[in-house]
Scaffold this motif. Structure first.
Motif, PDB file in Angstrom:
ATOM      1  N   GLY A 124      -1.510  71.566   9.373  1.00 36.45           N
ATOM      2  CA  GLY A 124      -0.539  72.629   9.122  1.00 36.45           C
ATOM      3  C   GLY A 124       0.270  72.345   7.873  1.00 36.45           C
ATOM      4  N   ASP A 125       1.596  72.333   8.008  1.00 38.15           N
ATOM      5  CA  ASP A 125       2.492  72.061   6.886  1.00 38.15           C
ATOM      6  C   ASP A 125       2.737  70.572   6.691  1.00 38.15           C
ATOM      7  OD1 ASP A 125       2.737  74.715   6.325  1.00 38.15           O
ATOM      8  OD2 ASP A 125       4.797  74.934   7.022  1.00 38.15           O
ATOM      9  N   TYR A 126       2.021  69.741   7.431  1.00 37.54           N
ATOM     10  CA  TYR A 126       2.257  68.305   7.411  1.00 37.54           C
ATOM     11  C   TYR A 126       0.973  67.538   7.104  1.00 37.54           C
ATOM     12  CZ  TYR A 126       6.742  69.454   9.519  1.00 37.54           C
ATOM     13  OH  TYR A 126       7.998  69.976   9.753  1.00 37.54           O
ATOM     14  N   SER A 127       1.145  66.277   6.786  1.00 43.48           N
ATOM     15  CA  SER A 127       0.007  65.374   6.640  1.00 43.48           C
ATOM     16  C   SER A 127       0.121  64.310   7.721  1.00 43.48           C
ATOM     17  CB  SER A 127      -0.001  64.722   5.254  1.00 43.48           C
ATOM     18  OG  SER A 127       1.131  63.882   5.084  1.00 43.48           O
ATOM     19  N   HIS A 128      -1.013  63.947   8.283  1.00 41.57           N
ATOM     20  CA  HIS A 128      -1.056  62.927   9.324  1.00 41.57           C
ATOM     21  C   HIS A 128      -1.706  61.685   8.736  1.00 41.57           C
ATOM     22  CE1 HIS A 128      -1.317  61.342  13.434  1.00 41.57           C
ATOM     23  NE2 HIS A 128      -2.518  60.898  13.090  1.00 41.57           N
ATOM     24  N   CYS A 129      -1.005  60.560   8.780  1.00 41.46           N
ATOM     25  CA  CYS A 129      -1.534  59.322   8.212  1.00 41.46           C
ATOM     26  C   CYS A 129      -2.483  58.676   9.212  1.00 41.46           C
ATOM     27  CB  CYS A 129      -0.396  58.363   7.867  1.00 41.46           C
ATOM     28  SG  CYS A 129      -0.981  56.838   7.086  1.00 41.46           S
ATOM     29  N   LEU A 130      -3.753  58.597   8.846  1.00 37.34           N
ATOM     30  CA  LEU A 130      -4.780  58.057   9.733  1.00 37.34           C
ATOM     31  C   LEU A 130      -4.958  56.550   9.583  1.00 37.34           C
ATOM     32  CD1 LEU A 130      -7.509  60.820   9.289  1.00 37.34           C
ATOM     33  CD2 LEU A 130      -6.007  60.500  11.259  1.00 37.34           C
ATOM     34  N   HIS A 131      -4.793  56.052   8.365  1.00 37.40           N
ATOM     35  CA  HIS A 131      -5.062  54.625   8.168  1.00 37.40           C
ATOM     36  C   HIS A 131      -4.396  54.122   6.892  1.00 37.40           C
ATOM     37  CE1 HIS A 131      -7.177  50.844   8.618  1.00 37.40           C
ATOM     38  NE2 HIS A 131      -7.600  50.918   7.369  1.00 37.40           N
ATOM     39  N   LEU A 132      -3.983  52.855   6.937  1.00 38.03           N
ATOM     40  CA  LEU A 132      -3.489  52.150   5.762  1.00 38.03           C
ATOM     41  C   LEU A 132      -4.306  50.875   5.622  1.00 38.03           C
ATOM     42  CD1 LEU A 132      -1.550  51.181   3.521  1.00 38.03           C
ATOM     43  CD2 LEU A 132      -0.047  50.329   5.349  1.00 38.03           C
ATOM     44  N   GLU A 133      -4.944  50.717   4.482  1.00 33.97           N
ATOM     45  CA  GLU A 133      -5.624  49.470   4.165  1.00 33.97           C
ATOM     46  C   GLU A 133      -4.723  48.699   3.213  1.00 33.97           C
ATOM     47  OE1 GLU A 133      -8.307  46.660   4.812  1.00 33.97           O
ATOM     48  OE2 GLU A 133      -8.425  48.659   5.727  1.00 33.97           O
ATOM     49  N   GLU A 134      -4.175  47.600   3.710  1.00 30.31           N
ATOM     50  CA  GLU A 134      -3.175  46.881   2.938  1.00 30.31           C
ATOM     51  C   GLU A 134      -3.794  46.045   1.823  1.00 30.31           C
ATOM     52  OE1 GLU A 134       0.572  46.228   5.906  1.00 30.31           O
ATOM     53  OE2 GLU A 134      -1.008  44.711   5.961  1.00 30.31           O
ATOM     54  N   GLY A 135      -3.058  45.961   0.722  1.00 28.58           N
ATOM     55  CA  GLY A 135      -3.425  45.082  -0.363  1.00 28.58           C
ATOM     56  C   GLY A 135      -2.955  43.671  -0.059  1.00 28.58           C
ATOM     57  N   PRO A 136      -2.999  42.790  -1.041  1.00 24.92           N
ATOM     58  CA  PRO A 136      -2.644  41.384  -0.796  1.00 24.92           C
ATOM     59  C   PRO A 136      -1.147  41.150  -0.579  1.00 24.92           C
ATOM     60  CG  PRO A 136      -3.110  41.743  -3.122  1.00 24.92           C
ATOM     61  CD  PRO A 136      -3.475  43.004  -2.417  1.00 24.92           C
ATOM     62  N   ARG A 137      -0.313  42.160  -0.852  1.00 25.49           N
ATOM     63  CA  ARG A 137       1.134  41.997  -0.689  1.00 25.49           C
ATOM     64  C   ARG A 137       1.652  43.028   0.312  1.00 25.49           C
ATOM     65  NH1 ARG A 137       1.614  42.047  -7.178  1.00 25.49           N
ATOM     66  NH2 ARG A 137      -0.111  43.465  -6.775  1.00 25.49           N
ATOM     67  N   PRO A 138       1.542  42.748   1.617  1.00 25.10           N
ATOM     68  CA  PRO A 138       1.949  43.721   2.648  1.00 25.10           C
ATOM     69  C   PRO A 138       3.418  44.118   2.525  1.00 25.10           C
ATOM     70  CG  PRO A 138       0.696  41.925   3.613  1.00 25.10           C
ATOM     71  CD  PRO A 138       1.015  41.519   2.206  1.00 25.10           C
ATOM     72  N   ILE A 139       3.690  45.395   2.769  1.00 17.86           N
ATOM     73  CA  ILE A 139       5.055  45.918   2.780  1.00 17.86           C
ATOM     74  C   ILE A 139       5.263  46.598   4.128  1.00 17.86           C
ATOM     75  CG2 ILE A 139       6.689  47.501   1.691  1.00 17.86           C
ATOM     76  CD1 ILE A 139       5.160  47.152  -0.914  1.00 17.86           C
TER      77      ILE A 139
END
Length: 268
Positions: free
Chosen positions: A130-145
């Motif tokens: 709809g009017d939103y985005s749903h975050c399905l996955h984050l693949e982290e780089g070497p410096r996690p935040i």
């Protein structure tokens, strides 16, 4: 501002099955699936029976009978006032169940891992809802935040995250203005005016991807077509100091190369 006649015409497309030659004895299923795709494509405003007949190639009696069956099962619904059809609660239930092991995440995971290694940054996968985005996955780089990981599984208003902005940029200006008015308070809380939003949209259209630096965070986003009716996006996000304009083009080139390599996106 330029208007986009087809909001997804120039996007890469996820290699997914669409309409295909009918399996023997499954013609009714093929027709019902085709109607569901048409309902999904018009879900925002609803679709009339006349339009469904014209677009499906079915005769009116057959289309009405199949729609009535879909309504009875909950896969479709009909507005009692307008008479327009849309996807029903059962269709939503099926879609939500798919998120438990999202096929899109499974398809994109190898390329996201490759991008994280290649760029040394965090890679996001989002899908429009709809009017939103749903975050399905984050693949982290070497410096996690830690703050980035908190977005996974959540929804954000289109335009308030870099990957989601690349999807919003596919809409025409009138649709974006209507969207802004529906969510004015949320946009203003993010210090976003309609003028700034449309300025960023114009830049994204000219570049073919989104590149935004704001509030100490920068990133690039690349939208692509999901199946036959959806839109998703990949994004690479990092502190703004690591996201100069010159690097944005390099990162998007890497995204496109990995999409081609893993067969996730194909040129439209």
């Amino acid at each position: 501002m330029p208007q986009l006649a087809d909001p997804v015409a120039n996007l890469p497309r996820l290699a997914a099955r669409g309409p295909s030659p009918s399996v023997r004895g499954a013609q009714s299923i093929d027709r019902a699936a085709g109607l569901l795709r048409l309902l999904a494509s018009g879900q925002d405003r609803g679709t009339s029976l006349r339009d469904l007949v014209a677009r499906s190639g079915l005769d009116r009696t057959t289309a009405y009978r199949m729609l009535s069956s879909l309504v009875a099962t909950g896969l479709a619904c009909r507005d009692p006032v307008s008479g327009l059809y849309g996807l029903g609660v059962e269709a939503m239930s099926v879609g939500l169940a798919a998120l438990g092991r999202a096929p899109l995440t499974q398809a994109c995971l190898p390329l996201m891992k490759a991008l994280a290694r290649r760029t040394g940054e965090h890679v996001f996968l989002v899908a429009r809802s709809g009017d939103y985005s749903h975050c399905l996955h984050l693949e982290e780089g070497p410096r996690p935040i830690r703050a980035y990981a908190e977005y996974v599984g959540g929804a954000r208003l289109l335009g308030t995250g870099v990957p989601s902005f690349s999807m919003l940029a596919q809409w025409d200006d009138a649709a974006i203005s209507e969207h802004f008015e529906r969510h004015r308070r949320q946009y203003e809380a993010h210090r976003l005016s309609i003028a700034k939003l449309l300025r960023w949209v114009k830049q994204a259209r000219a570049q073919g991807y989104a590149h935004i630096n704001a509030q100490g965070v920068g990133g690039v986003g690349l939208a692509f077509v999901l199946g036959t009716t959806g839109t998703a996006a990949l994004g690479i996000v990092a502190p703004a100091a690591r996201m100069p304009r010159s690097r944005g083009a390099e990162l998007v080139a890497a995204m496109r190369a990995e999409m081609r390599r893993f067969g996730v996106g194909e040129p439209s």
